[in-house]
Scaffold this motif. Sequence first.
Motif, PDB file in Angstrom:
ATOM      1  N   ALA A   1       8.585  36.208  -8.746  1.00  0.00           N
ATOM      2  CA  ALA A   1       7.647  35.938  -9.844  1.00  0.00           C
ATOM      3  C   ALA A   1       6.920  34.603  -9.732  1.00  0.00           C
ATOM      4  O   ALA A   1       6.240  34.215 -10.659  1.00  0.00           O
ATOM      5  CB  ALA A   1       8.398  35.994 -11.168  1.00  0.00           C
ATOM      6  N   ILE A   2       7.043  33.895  -8.632  1.00  0.00           N
ATOM      7  CA  ILE A   2       6.384  32.600  -8.502  1.00  0.00           C
ATOM      8  C   ILE A   2       4.954  32.812  -8.018  1.00  0.00           C
ATOM      9  O   ILE A   2       4.733  33.451  -6.989  1.00  0.00           O
ATOM     10  CB  ILE A   2       7.132  31.684  -7.514  1.00  0.00           C
ATOM     11  N   PRO A   3       3.979  32.297  -8.757  1.00  0.00           N
ATOM     12  CA  PRO A   3       2.587  32.450  -8.318  1.00  0.00           C
ATOM     13  C   PRO A   3       2.362  31.822  -6.940  1.00  0.00           C
ATOM     14  O   PRO A   3       2.917  30.770  -6.631  1.00  0.00           O
ATOM     15  CB  PRO A   3       1.787  31.700  -9.388  1.00  0.00           C
ATOM     16  N   GLU A   4       1.539  32.468  -6.128  1.00  0.00           N
ATOM     17  CA  GLU A   4       1.267  31.992  -4.767  1.00  0.00           C
ATOM     18  C   GLU A   4       0.714  30.571  -4.768  1.00  0.00           C
ATOM     19  O   GLU A   4       1.039  29.772  -3.905  1.00  0.00           O
ATOM     20  CB  GLU A   4       0.289  32.943  -4.071  1.00  0.00           C
ATOM     21  N   THR A   5      -0.097  30.236  -5.756  1.00  0.00           N
ATOM     22  CA  THR A   5      -0.656  28.878  -5.814  1.00  0.00           C
ATOM     23  C   THR A   5       0.441  27.837  -5.969  1.00  0.00           C
ATOM     24  O   THR A   5       0.366  26.760  -5.394  1.00  0.00           O
ATOM     25  CB  THR A   5      -1.656  28.744  -6.968  1.00  0.00           C
ATOM     26  N   MET A   6       1.481  28.153  -6.727  1.00  0.00           N
ATOM     27  CA  MET A   6       2.574  27.211  -6.903  1.00  0.00           C
ATOM     28  C   MET A   6       3.362  27.049  -5.604  1.00  0.00           C
ATOM     29  O   MET A   6       3.778  25.958  -5.248  1.00  0.00           O
ATOM     30  CB  MET A   6       3.527  27.650  -8.011  1.00  0.00           C
ATOM     31  N   VAL A   7       3.556  28.140  -4.889  1.00  0.00           N
ATOM     32  CA  VAL A   7       4.304  28.090  -3.643  1.00  0.00           C
ATOM     33  C   VAL A   7       3.611  27.159  -2.645  1.00  0.00           C
ATOM     34  O   VAL A   7       4.254  26.385  -1.952  1.00  0.00           O
ATOM     35  CB  VAL A   7       4.474  29.495  -3.044  1.00  0.00           C
ATOM     36  N   LYS A   8       2.281  27.206  -2.607  1.00  0.00           N
ATOM     37  CA  LYS A   8       1.542  26.329  -1.704  1.00  0.00           C
ATOM     38  C   LYS A   8       1.677  24.871  -2.116  1.00  0.00           C
ATOM     39  O   LYS A   8       1.711  23.977  -1.295  1.00  0.00           O
ATOM     40  CB  LYS A   8       0.071  26.744  -1.665  1.00  0.00           C
TER      41      LYS A   8
ATOM     42  N   LEU B   1       8.498  26.223 -18.749  1.00  0.00           N
ATOM     43  CA  LEU B   1       7.579  25.116 -19.040  1.00  0.00           C
ATOM     44  C   LEU B   1       7.529  24.116 -17.889  1.00  0.00           C
ATOM     45  O   LEU B   1       6.511  23.457 -17.683  1.00  0.00           O
ATOM     46  CB  LEU B   1       7.979  24.406 -20.334  1.00  0.00           C
ATOM     47  N   HIS B   2       8.615  24.012 -17.148  1.00  0.00           N
ATOM     48  CA  HIS B   2       8.663  23.143 -15.970  1.00  0.00           C
ATOM     49  C   HIS B   2       8.065  23.830 -14.737  1.00  0.00           C
ATOM     50  O   HIS B   2       8.008  23.240 -13.671  1.00  0.00           O
ATOM     51  CB  HIS B   2      10.109  22.747 -15.656  1.00  0.00           C
TER      52      HIS B   2
ATOM     53  N   PHE C   1      12.477  23.752  -4.342  1.00  0.00           N
ATOM     54  CA  PHE C   1      12.918  23.804  -5.724  1.00  0.00           C
ATOM     55  C   PHE C   1      14.287  23.154  -5.850  1.00  0.00           C
ATOM     56  O   PHE C   1      15.103  23.217  -4.933  1.00  0.00           O
ATOM     57  CB  PHE C   1      13.004  25.260  -6.190  1.00  0.00           C
ATOM     58  N   LEU C   2      14.530  22.556  -6.997  1.00  0.00           N
ATOM     59  CA  LEU C   2      15.854  22.071  -7.346  1.00  0.00           C
ATOM     60  C   LEU C   2      16.544  23.224  -8.048  1.00  0.00           C
ATOM     61  O   LEU C   2      16.020  23.776  -9.013  1.00  0.00           O
ATOM     62  CB  LEU C   2      15.770  20.857  -8.288  1.00  0.00           C
TER      63      LEU C   2
ATOM     64  N   PRO D   1      10.602  23.461  -9.813  1.00  0.00           N
ATOM     65  CA  PRO D   1       9.812  23.033  -8.652  1.00  0.00           C
ATOM     66  C   PRO D   1       9.939  21.528  -8.427  1.00  0.00           C
ATOM     67  O   PRO D   1       9.976  20.749  -9.382  1.00  0.00           O
ATOM     68  CB  PRO D   1       8.381  23.417  -9.013  1.00  0.00           C
ATOM     69  N   LEU D   2      10.032  21.160  -7.159  1.00  0.00           N
ATOM     70  CA  LEU D   2      10.062  19.747  -6.783  1.00  0.00           C
ATOM     71  C   LEU D   2       8.657  19.325  -6.406  1.00  0.00           C
ATOM     72  O   LEU D   2       8.044  19.919  -5.526  1.00  0.00           O
ATOM     73  CB  LEU D   2      11.018  19.528  -5.615  1.00  0.00           C
ATOM     74  N   LYS D   3       8.171  18.303  -7.063  1.00  0.00           N
ATOM     75  CA  LYS D   3       6.821  17.814  -6.790  1.00  0.00           C
ATOM     76  C   LYS D   3       6.796  16.860  -5.612  1.00  0.00           C
ATOM     77  O   LYS D   3       5.779  16.628  -5.018  1.00  0.00           O
ATOM     78  CB  LYS D   3       6.248  17.104  -8.024  1.00  0.00           C
ATOM     79  N   THR D   4       7.955  16.264  -5.314  1.00  0.00           N
ATOM     80  CA  THR D   4       8.064  15.336  -4.195  1.00  0.00           C
ATOM     81  C   THR D   4       9.236  15.750  -3.329  1.00  0.00           C
ATOM     82  O   THR D   4      10.081  16.547  -3.736  1.00  0.00           O
ATOM     83  CB  THR D   4       8.288  13.886  -4.678  1.00  0.00           C
ATOM     84  N   GLU D   5       9.307  15.201  -2.141  1.00  0.00           N
ATOM     85  CA  GLU D   5      10.393  15.513  -1.224  1.00  0.00           C
ATOM     86  C   GLU D   5      11.719  15.107  -1.838  1.00  0.00           C
ATOM     87  O   GLU D   5      11.857  14.056  -2.442  1.00  0.00           O
ATOM     88  CB  GLU D   5      10.193  14.784   0.120  1.00  0.00           C
TER      89      GLU D   5
END
Length: 146
Positions: A43-50, A106-107, A55-56, A128-132
Amino acid sequence: MDRQRVVQMLLNYLSNAVKFSPKRSTITLSSRRASLQELEVQAIPETMVKQTPYFLVLSVSDTGIGIPTEKHHLLFQTFQQVNGEISRVYGGTGLGLALTRSLAELHGGGVLFTSVPGRGSTFLVWLPLKTEFSNEQGGKFDLNPQ
């Protein structure tokens, strides 16, 4: 990530694990970094995966009563409890899992679970992790920084 909300999600999972596990049961809290492929979430949108390839994953496992398969659809629903008899014994409003799912979404994440009646359950929240993020050299995800 909103630390207060992450802590709330964990507390919701942990309180359910404690509530529905008999004495001398095992409850385990763990965290790890995972890729989309490891999560096997569709269910994760492709744009988010890119934007966010990692993920934590926060996990709470217990050796409690478990949840029958025919009751799985009730989980994460507002004001729903799997078994009315159990809820009368243990109390609760049926909001904790619904709130956890809403906060995870929401996250930009989500929730997953597995359960076997009489053997226990595992509840995951993935964010989702925004940074390494690396835990390979003793790093940690600090939920309560000084």
